[in-house]
Design an enzyme around this catalytic site. Structure first.
Site, PDB file in Angstrom:
ATOM      1  N   TYR A 284      29.996  -1.461   4.770  1.00  0.00           N
ATOM      2  CA  TYR A 284      29.526  -0.787   3.554  1.00  0.00           C
ATOM      3  C   TYR A 284      30.680  -0.796   2.542  1.00  0.00           C
ATOM      4  CZ  TYR A 284      27.190   3.068   1.015  1.00  0.00           C
ATOM      5  OH  TYR A 284      26.560   3.852   0.087  1.00  0.00           O
TER       6      TYR A 284
ATOM      7  N   GLY B 107       0.811  -1.214   0.000  1.00  0.00           N
ATOM      8  CA  GLY B 107       0.000   0.000   0.000  1.00  0.00           C
ATOM      9  C   GLY B 107       0.840   1.257   0.000  1.00  0.00           C
TER      10      GLY B 107
HETATM   11  P1  FAD Z   1      11.956   5.894  -3.644  1.00  0.00           P
HETATM   12  O1  FAD Z   1      13.251   5.599  -4.312  1.00  0.00           O
HETATM   13  O2  FAD Z   1      11.064   6.880  -4.274  1.00  0.00           O
HETATM   14  O3  FAD Z   1      11.146   4.534  -3.432  1.00  0.00           O
HETATM   15  C1  FAD Z   1      11.764   3.409  -2.860  1.00  0.00           C
HETATM   16  C2  FAD Z   1      10.712   2.321  -2.650  1.00  0.00           C
HETATM   17  O4  FAD Z   1       9.803   2.732  -1.649  1.00  0.00           O
HETATM   18  C3  FAD Z   1       9.870   2.037  -3.888  1.00  0.00           C
HETATM   19  O5  FAD Z   1       9.525   0.680  -3.880  1.00  0.00           O
HETATM   20  C4  FAD Z   1       8.633   2.881  -3.665  1.00  0.00           C
HETATM   21  O6  FAD Z   1       7.509   2.362  -4.328  1.00  0.00           O
HETATM   22  C5  FAD Z   1       8.481   2.796  -2.168  1.00  0.00           C
HETATM   23  N1  FAD Z   1       7.856   3.973  -1.583  1.00  0.00           N
HETATM   24  C6  FAD Z   1       8.308   5.249  -1.611  1.00  0.00           C
HETATM   25  N2  FAD Z   1       7.449   6.036  -0.938  1.00  0.00           N
HETATM   26  C7  FAD Z   1       6.438   5.256  -0.502  1.00  0.00           C
HETATM   27  C8  FAD Z   1       5.238   5.483   0.227  1.00  0.00           C
HETATM   28  N3  FAD Z   1       4.898   6.680   0.679  1.00  0.00           N
HETATM   29  N4  FAD Z   1       4.432   4.433   0.466  1.00  0.00           N
HETATM   30  C9  FAD Z   1       4.742   3.195   0.048  1.00  0.00           C
HETATM   31  N5  FAD Z   1       5.857   2.919  -0.649  1.00  0.00           N
HETATM   32  C10 FAD Z   1       6.688   3.943  -0.908  1.00  0.00           C
HETATM   33  N6  FAD Z   1      19.732   4.629   2.038  1.00  0.00           N
HETATM   34  C11 FAD Z   1      19.915   4.633   3.358  1.00  0.00           C
HETATM   35  O7  FAD Z   1      19.124   4.021   4.066  1.00  0.00           O
HETATM   36  N7  FAD Z   1      20.958   5.269   3.932  1.00  0.00           N
HETATM   37  C12 FAD Z   1      21.843   5.980   3.194  1.00  0.00           C
HETATM   38  O8  FAD Z   1      22.773   6.578   3.745  1.00  0.00           O
HETATM   39  C13 FAD Z   1      21.657   6.024   1.786  1.00  0.00           C
HETATM   40  N8  FAD Z   1      22.510   6.716   0.996  1.00  0.00           N
HETATM   41  C14 FAD Z   1      22.283   6.769  -0.349  1.00  0.00           C
HETATM   42  C15 FAD Z   1      23.137   7.526  -1.141  1.00  0.00           C
HETATM   43  C16 FAD Z   1      22.925   7.608  -2.501  1.00  0.00           C
HETATM   44  C17 FAD Z   1      23.838   8.406  -3.345  1.00  0.00           C
HETATM   45  C18 FAD Z   1      21.833   6.935  -3.096  1.00  0.00           C
HETATM   46  C19 FAD Z   1      21.589   7.037  -4.560  1.00  0.00           C
HETATM   47  C20 FAD Z   1      20.981   6.181  -2.315  1.00  0.00           C
HETATM   48  C21 FAD Z   1      21.197   6.079  -0.936  1.00  0.00           C
HETATM   49  N9  FAD Z   1      20.354   5.349  -0.114  1.00  0.00           N
HETATM   50  C22 FAD Z   1      20.557   5.321   1.235  1.00  0.00           C
HETATM   51  C23 FAD Z   1      19.230   4.620  -0.689  1.00  0.00           C
HETATM   52  C24 FAD Z   1      17.911   5.412  -0.735  1.00  0.00           C
HETATM   53  O9  FAD Z   1      18.134   6.784  -0.553  1.00  0.00           O
HETATM   54  C25 FAD Z   1      16.952   4.880   0.303  1.00  0.00           C
HETATM   55  O10 FAD Z   1      16.555   3.590  -0.082  1.00  0.00           O
HETATM   56  C26 FAD Z   1      15.715   5.763   0.564  1.00  0.00           C
HETATM   57  O11 FAD Z   1      15.099   5.285   1.719  1.00  0.00           O
HETATM   58  C27 FAD Z   1      14.724   5.773  -0.578  1.00  0.00           C
HETATM   59  O12 FAD Z   1      13.782   6.788  -0.321  1.00  0.00           O
HETATM   60  P2  FAD Z   1      13.015   7.518  -1.502  1.00  0.00           P
HETATM   61  O13 FAD Z   1      12.070   8.465  -0.905  1.00  0.00           O
HETATM   62  O14 FAD Z   1      13.972   8.051  -2.474  1.00  0.00           O
HETATM   63  O15 FAD Z   1      12.212   6.284  -2.117  1.00  0.00           O
END
Ligand code: FAD
Length: 547
Positions: A468, A266
């Site tokens: 990491y 959801g």
């Molecule tokens: P999205 O990329 O938009 O979505 C991710 C997933 O969540 C998708 O499946 C989407 O459908 C789902 N989703 C998003 N919003 C909702 C909602 N409201 N309800 C239901 N499902 C939803 N991660 C870390 O944990 N720590 C870090 O330090 C970190 N560093 C990063 C650095 C870089 C350069 C990059 C590229 C990524 C990094 N990440 C890190 C990974 C990423 O930022 C995380 O996974 C983050 O939590 C994704 O959030 P988002 O809002 O961008 O989600």
């Protein structure tokens, strides 16, 4: 966010003021940073598949949201198609777009999300929630063979802190709020969430929850799974709501089921999260250890002690060498790696090639920070390390959100770089590290490329830690993604073979799903699949992710 890479247009990594970087990169992966860079395609050069949105569904969505919030432009559809993994970036630069969303919708509130989901289910279409689009696990892309219409639901308009229960330290926040949005709103009232992933600037609360994110200060504030106390989730035909209580024993945790559900259970519309008063004092100190083994042992000793730092981080010797290579000509580390300091370290018998750089963060009252520093100082010294003061830590703290730009810079110059992270028990950590480095080096040899793998310990827990890994190599002839797969698979397989988990905080998506049976057992996979099919019998919610 740029459609082809990290961050905002006009901001990019540059090595002009970092004289040691080009020789270092040439040496370790044989890539010439001074050679002309290959810029990504212009957007107009992309071969964007036509939208398959039907008139009926468009009408239904426009009826709920207003036509201006139902957008089918090529740019909106491409931006919402991918996350930011290396695979995503290579594919998007090669115009290999496959099944991108047919439409992007921008609801303003939960009521509209309920109506959008009703319309999507009635049309037997697919709905993919979109937060910041920063995931690196393939969590956003629709399956290549998806024949149904695909709707991307962007939560960006739900970006408010709705209420703060000051007595309890609980804030009710809409799920689309990006890191800077919510910290600003909380900060105006003296509060902080304390969740600072490296992707903070371009990731959302809902995305953090849906991917079980961790921030760099999670040692103090907890991972998002600890921070999230209650949720509201719109599901087909119903809305799930849990209570904002500190702890509950009411059966298997529904809250935990939503954490890490990647849109498959959801749309998370809001969460109640624990917040903290902004600390009076915050400092990140730098330390050097003579080698990785002693440095990691020190992190373990800190986690077992009365010290409760907000950050415990140590880089291995290879990552330390990389950090030195990125130092600016006249500032930063160079000041701390003065000839006087080098002389002291040599006198102590250190092999400078084995030296490891560590950052420990402290937050709280002046007295608390002073006491923590004292406790850690003793542990560092017992493990042969030395403190180098606030300079390197302050620099790391200022620059941490700029680091993600480096990957696009390398990609423009023919180098493939990505990350994999895991967690394992302290007793398994060193063997896991050794095996992973060995397997990655074998993978580089198999490809016939010069590659580099480096690592840092980024979070410590009572029973273990997160390692990491970052790897990079010069792309050889042929398909870069096939080459990336060889290295990425070797690293992930090593985690599984070494008693680690597939991912400490980057979730599963499609990138890690093939190992899920190894990670949680086949019985676990069946349980998760069962929950998905009960909540979403029509497979309308982000199908194909996790299991
Ligand atoms: P999205 O990329 O938009 O979505 C991710 C997933 O969540 C998708 O499946 C989407 O459908 C789902 N989703 C998003 N919003 C909702 C909602 N409201 N309800 C239901 N499902 C939803 N991660 C870390 O944990 N720590 C870090 O330090 C970190 N560093 C990063 C650095 C870089 C350069 C990059 C590229 C990524 C990094 N990440 C890190 C990974 C990423 O930022 C995380 O996974 C983050 O939590 C994704 O959030 P988002 O809002 O961008 O989600």
């Amino acid at each position: 966010m740029k459609w082809w890479g990290w961050g905002v247009d006009g901001v990019a990594f540059s090595h002009d003021d970092k004289p040691s970087l080009a020789p270092f990169v040439q040496k370790v992966i044989d890539v010439d940073l001074n050679a002309p860079a290959v810029a990504p395609l212009a957007f107009e050069e992309l071969d964007v598949p036509a939208s398959q949105l039907s008139e009926d569904l468009e009408k239904a969505l426009s009826g709920v949201l207003g036509a201006e919030y139902v957008v089918s432009t090529d740019l909106d559809r491409v931006v919402h198609a991918f996350g930011k993994s290396l695979r995503d970036l290579v594919r998007i630069r090669a115009s290999d777009l496959r099944r991108i969303p047919d439409v992007v919708v921008y609801p303003a509130n939960e009521e509209q999300i309920v109506a959008v989901l009703d319309a999507v289910v009635a049309a037997d279409a697919v709905l993919i929630p979109f937060g910041g689009g920063s995931n690196i696990a393939g969590s956003l892309e629709a399956p290549a063979d998806e024949t149904r219409q695909v709707v991307s639901l962007d939560l960006g308009r739900l970006n408010k802190v709705l209420a703060i229960d000051e007595e309890s330290g609980l804030a009710q926040i809409q799920a689309g709020a990006l890191g800077p949005d919510l910290e600003q709103q909380l900060g105006e009232r003296g509060w902080t969430l304390g969740h600072f992933p490296d992707s903070f600037t371009h990731s959302s609360l809902g995305g953090w929850i849906a991917t079980r994110s961790s921030g760099m200060q999670s040692d103090k504030y907890g991972d998002i799974a600890d921070i999230t106390k209650a949720l509201r989730v719109v599901q087909p035909g119903r809305t799930l709501a849990t209570r904002a209580v500190p702890v509950t024993s009411t059966g298997p945790s529904v809250r935990e089921m939503i954490l890490g559900s990647e849109g498959r259970l959801g749309v998370i519309t809001e969460a109640t999260v624990q917040v903290h008063r902004k600390p009076a004092k915050r400092v990140v100190l730098g330390y050097f250890f003579p080698d990785w083994k002693r440095g990691v042992a020190a992190m373990r000793a800190i986690s077992a002690s009365d010290a409760t730092p907000s950050i415990t981080r140590i880089s291995d010797a290879r990552e330390t060498a990389f950090s030195f290579a990125t130092r600016k000509s006249s500032k930063g580390f160079s000041k701390f790696m003065s000839s006087a300091l080098i002389a002291v370290l040599k006198k102590r018998g250190w092999d400078l090639d084995q030296m490891c750089l560590s950052f420990i963060g402290y937050e709280g009252s002046e007295e608390h920070v002073a006491r923590q520093r004292k406790l850690v100082k003793k542990i560092v010294s017992d493990h042969g390390g030395i403190g180098v003061g606030e300079g390197p830590g302050a620099l790391y703290d200022q620059k941490k959100f700029d680091t993600p730009y480096i990957r696009d810079f390398l990609l423009d110059r023919g180098a493939l770089a990505d990350v994999s992270e895991t967690s394992a028990a302290w007793s398994k950590l060193m063997p896991l590290y050794d095996t992973t480095v060995e397997r990655a080096n074998k993978a580089f040899a198999q490809l016939g490329v010069k590659g580099y793998i480096m690592c840092h310990l980024s979070h410590s827990y009572h029973s273990g830690a997160c390692l990491y890994f970052t790897f990079a190599f010069k792309a050889g002839e042929g398909d870069p993604i096939a080459q990336y797969d060889v290295v990425k698979s070797a690293v992930q397989q090593s985690f599984i073979d070494s008693a680690g988990t597939l991912s400490h905080h980057h979730a599963v998506g499609t990138e890690h799903s093939r190992w899920m049976g190894d990670d949680i057992s086949e019985a676990g996979v069946q349980m998760v699949s069962g929950i998905f099919s009960v909540v979403d019998p029509g497979r309308n919610l982000n199908p194909g992710k996790i299991v």
